[in-house]
Design a protein around this motif. Structure first.
Motif, PDB file in Angstrom:
ATOM      1  N   UNK A 104       0.845  -1.197   0.000  1.00 58.42           N
ATOM      2  CA  UNK A 104       0.000   0.000   0.000  1.00 58.42           C
ATOM      3  C   UNK A 104       0.881   1.249   0.000  1.00 58.42           C
ATOM      4  N   UNK A 105       0.434   2.297  -0.703  1.00 54.35           N
ATOM      5  CA  UNK A 105       1.200   3.546  -0.814  1.00 54.35           C
ATOM      6  C   UNK A 105       2.602   3.294  -1.368  1.00 54.35           C
ATOM      7  N   UNK A 106       2.683   2.411  -2.361  1.00 48.31           N
ATOM      8  CA  UNK A 106       3.988   2.015  -2.879  1.00 48.31           C
ATOM      9  C   UNK A 106       4.737   3.184  -3.496  1.00 48.31           C
ATOM     10  N   UNK A 107       4.037   4.043  -4.236  1.00 49.03           N
ATOM     11  CA  UNK A 107       4.729   5.177  -4.855  1.00 49.03           C
ATOM     12  C   UNK A 107       5.318   6.113  -3.808  1.00 49.03           C
ATOM     13  N   UNK A 108       4.634   6.275  -2.690  1.00 46.91           N
ATOM     14  CA  UNK A 108       5.196   7.088  -1.602  1.00 46.91           C
ATOM     15  C   UNK A 108       6.497   6.475  -1.096  1.00 46.91           C
ATOM     16  N   UNK A 109       6.506   5.173  -0.896  1.00 43.91           N
ATOM     17  CA  UNK A 109       7.723   4.505  -0.444  1.00 43.91           C
ATOM     18  C   UNK A 109       8.840   4.625  -1.479  1.00 43.91           C
ATOM     19  N   UNK A 110       8.482   4.536  -2.742  1.00 44.93           N
ATOM     20  CA  UNK A 110       9.497   4.685  -3.791  1.00 44.93           C
ATOM     21  C   UNK A 110      10.111   6.082  -3.760  1.00 44.93           C
ATOM     22  N   UNK A 111       9.266   7.099  -3.585  1.00 47.22           N
ATOM     23  CA  UNK A 111       9.790   8.467  -3.526  1.00 47.22           C
ATOM     24  C   UNK A 111      10.730   8.639  -2.337  1.00 47.22           C
ATOM     25  N   UNK A 112      10.373   8.043  -1.206  1.00 48.74           N
ATOM     26  CA  UNK A 112      11.229   8.147  -0.024  1.00 48.74           C
ATOM     27  C   UNK A 112      12.586   7.507  -0.291  1.00 48.74           C
ATOM     28  N   UNK A 113      12.581   6.310  -0.852  1.00 48.86           N
ATOM     29  CA  UNK A 113      13.853   5.638  -1.136  1.00 48.86           C
ATOM     30  C   UNK A 113      14.652   6.394  -2.191  1.00 48.86           C
ATOM     31  N   UNK A 114      13.972   6.964  -3.157  1.00 50.98           N
ATOM     32  CA  UNK A 114      14.650   7.770  -4.175  1.00 50.98           C
ATOM     33  C   UNK A 114      15.378   8.938  -3.536  1.00 50.98           C
ATOM     34  N   UNK A 115      14.729   9.620  -2.601  1.00 51.49           N
ATOM     35  CA  UNK A 115      15.327  10.799  -1.967  1.00 51.49           C
ATOM     36  C   UNK A 115      16.406  10.439  -0.952  1.00 51.49           C
ATOM     37  N   UNK A 116      16.451   9.191  -0.513  1.00 51.62           N
ATOM     38  CA  UNK A 116      17.499   8.762   0.399  1.00 51.62           C
ATOM     39  C   UNK A 116      18.790   8.379  -0.316  1.00 51.62           C
ATOM     40  N   UNK A 117      18.745   8.245  -1.637  1.00 49.80           N
ATOM     41  CA  UNK A 117      19.934   7.813  -2.372  1.00 49.80           C
ATOM     42  C   UNK A 117      21.022   8.873  -2.315  1.00 49.80           C
ATOM     43  N   UNK A 118      22.265   8.423  -2.315  1.00 46.28           N
ATOM     44  CA  UNK A 118      23.410   9.337  -2.211  1.00 46.28           C
ATOM     45  C   UNK A 118      23.425  10.349  -3.351  1.00 46.28           C
TER      46      UNK A 118
END
Length: 442
Positions: A43-57
C-alpha cells in the motif's frame, strides 16, 4: 548461538524491507540480486518509492551542491508582440504596424506593433530540473522531515532540509520557472535535458529518468535494483530483524490470496492486511492491535491472601518512592506485555470482535532456556488477551506460536491444535499451512 546472520536475514527479506521506516540503519551491503517488489501488494507504494529515491546518495549530493549550480541557469531571449498607444516599447514591427493601422485602427498613426524583449525561463531543460526538484522537495517536506530516526537525520539533517526549502522557495531563477506540480514532462523535454551542455541539466535528466523508471516498476534495471537495495532501512537490533524475517516468511505461506503490506512506521496501523471473501486478517508487529494485554491491579479486589497483601504493599511503596525521587506518577498492573505478532481474523463483512486470534512470540535463539521463557510468555499472552473481556471466556479461537532460531523440539503438529513451535528453518508455506493455519483460512 543463532544460526541466521544479519546478512542472511537481510538478503532473505530485502523486498519486504522496502516497507520498513522505523528505527534502523541504511543498508551497507552491495546488491546481491534484482529486487522485484511488484508482487508484494504494498500500500502507498509510490510514496515509499519516492522516499527511497530521496534517500539515495546521488540525490542528497545533487541537492547539497544545488545553490552554486543554480547561478548558471539557462534562459532564452524572446520577443513578445504587443500593441501600444502613443509610445514605443522595444523594436517596432513596421509591417505589423502598417497592417494594424489600416485594418483595425482606421489610420491611427499613434498605434505601434512592438516586439518587447523578455527572458524565457520555461525552456525544456529548466522544466525537467524544476520537476525533479519539486519531487524531491515535496517528498522531503511531506514524508521525511517528520521521521525522527538516525537514518533520516544522517541523509537529511534538519539543517539540510531547511537550506533546501529556502533555496526552493526563494531562489530567483527557480521562482521564474513554472510550478513543479503543473509541469508535465514529455520525451522532447527529456531529450533536450539529456543533450544539454551544462551538467546541471544532464544530471537532472539522469535522476528524473531514474525516478520515472522507478515509478514504472523497472526493477530489472540494475540502477533501480541498486537504488532500492542501497536505501533499505534495516533494523539495527538483530532480534528485531529476525522478527521481521519470521513475519514475512509466515505471510508468504498464510494464504493464496496474498497480503497487502503497509508501510512499517510509527503508529498503531497493521503491518499487513488480507481481505478475502470470507475473512479479513490484520497482522500487527510489536503492536497489540485491537487487543489489550494489560491487567490492572484492581483485578486483585476481594482477594485477601498474605501474598497479595505483600504485593499491594510493594506497589504502594513504589508509588511513594517514585513520587519522592522523581516527582512522577506510576501505573501498576498484575500483568502487562505484548506478543511479537498478533493475527486478528474477522469474518466478512467485518465485525467488531474477531473470530480467531493468533499470537506469536519470537526468540532469536537456539537456547532451550530461552524456549522455556518464550513459551511461558506466550501462555500469558493467550490467558490475558482481552477485547471486551478475556478472549478465553468468549467464543474466539486462540492459537499460539513460538518461533525460535534452531531449538529442536519433539512436537511436529500443534499441541492440542492450539500451541505450536516452529524453527526459523521450518517457516515454509507448506509446513505452516498444513500444520497450523486454521482451516477457515486455508
Amino acid at each position: 548461538m543463532s544460526k541466521l546472520s544479519r546478512a542472511a536475514l537481510t538478503d532473505a527479506v530485502q523486498e519486504e524491507l522496502i516497507t520498513y521506516l522505523r528505527n534502523g540503519t541504511i543498508n551497507e551491503r552491495s546488491v546481491t540480486r534484482a529486487l522485484d517488489i511488484s508482487g508484494l501488494g504494498i500500500e502507498n507504494l509510490n510514496r515509499l518509492k519516492r522516499i527511497h529515491f530521496c534517500l539515495s546518495d546521488d540525490i542528497v549530493e545533487f541537492v547539497e551542491a544545488l545553490q552554486g549550480r543554480l547561478r548558471r541557469v539557462k534562459t532564452a531571449n524572446q520577443r513578445e508582440r504587443e500593441v501600444t498607444q502613443g509610445e514605443v516599447r522595444g523594436g517596432i514591427d513596421w509591417q505589423a504596424t502598417t497592417r494594424l493601422r489600416y485594418s483595425e485602427a482606421a489610420g491611427d498613426r499613434t498605434q505601434f506593433a512592438c516586439k518587447t524583449p523578455y527572458t524565457e525561463y520555461d525552456i525544456p531543460e529548466n522544466l525537467v530540473l524544476k520537476k525533479l526538484l519539486w519531487v524531491i522537495h515535496s517528498t522531503v517536506q511531506d514524508d521525511l522531515s517528520n521521521i525522527d530516526y538516525e537514518w533520516r537525520t544522517n541523509a537529511w539533517p534538519t539543517e539540510r532540509i531547511t537550506k533546501f526549502d529556502r533555496i526552493y522557495a526563494r531562489n530567483v531563477h527557480l521562482n521564474r520557472i513554472r510550478d513543479g506540480d503543473n509541469i508535465e514532462i514529455n520525451r522532447r523535454m527529456l531529450n533536450t535535458a539529456r543533450t544539454a551542455r551544462q551538467s546541471l541539466y544532464t544530471d537532472a535528466y539522469t535522476y528524473y529518468d531514474r525516478y520515472r523508471r522507478l515509478l514504472a516498476g523497472a526493477y530489472d534495471d540494475d540502477d533501480i535494483s541498486e537504488l532500492l537495495s542501497d536505501t533499505l532501512v534495516v533494523p539495527e537490533r538483530l532480534p528485531r530483524l529476525f522478527e521481521l524475517f519470521c513475519i514475512f516468511r509466515l505471510l508468504r505461506g498464510f494464504s493464496d490470496e496474498g497480503f497487502r503490506l503497509h508501510p512499517i512506521e510509527s503508529g498503531s496501523n497493521p503491518l499487513a492486511t488480507l481481505e478475502g471473501d470470507q475473512h479479513t486478517v490484520d497482522v500487527y508487529h510489536d503492536r497489540s492491535g485491537e487487543l489489550s494485554f494489560h491487567v490492572p491491579l484492581s483485578e486483585l479486589d476481594g482477594v485477601e491472601e498474605d501474598y497479595v497483601e505483600r504485593i499491594r504493599h510493594i506497589q504502594r511503596r513504589h508509588e511513594e518512592l517514585v513520587d519522592a525521587f522523581l516527582g512522577d506518577d506510576t501505573r501498576h498492573s498484575l500483568f502487562s506485555g505484548r506478543p511479537d505478532i498478533v493475527f486478528e481474523v474477522y469474518d466478512s463483512p467485518r465485525r467488531e470482535i474477531p473470530v480467531s486470534v493468533i499470537l506469536a512470540e519470537i526468540k532469536y535463539s537456539d537456547s532451550p532456556q530461552t524456549f522455556k521463557s518464550g513459551l511461558e510468555e506466550l501462555l500469558e499472552y493467550i490467558e490475558f488477551a482481552q477485547q471486551d473481556g478475556y478472549l478465553t471466556d468468549q467464543d474466539i479461537e486462540i492459537r499460539g506460536l513460538l518461533i525460535t532460531d534452531g531449538v529442536e523440539s519433539n512436537m511436529v503438529a500443534p499441541l492440542d491444535g492450539h500451541i505450536a513451535h516452529l524453527s526459523a528453518a521450518d517457516l515454509t508455506a507448506e509446513r505452516f499451512s498444513t500444520h497450523w493455519i486454521p482451516e477457515r483460512l486455508r
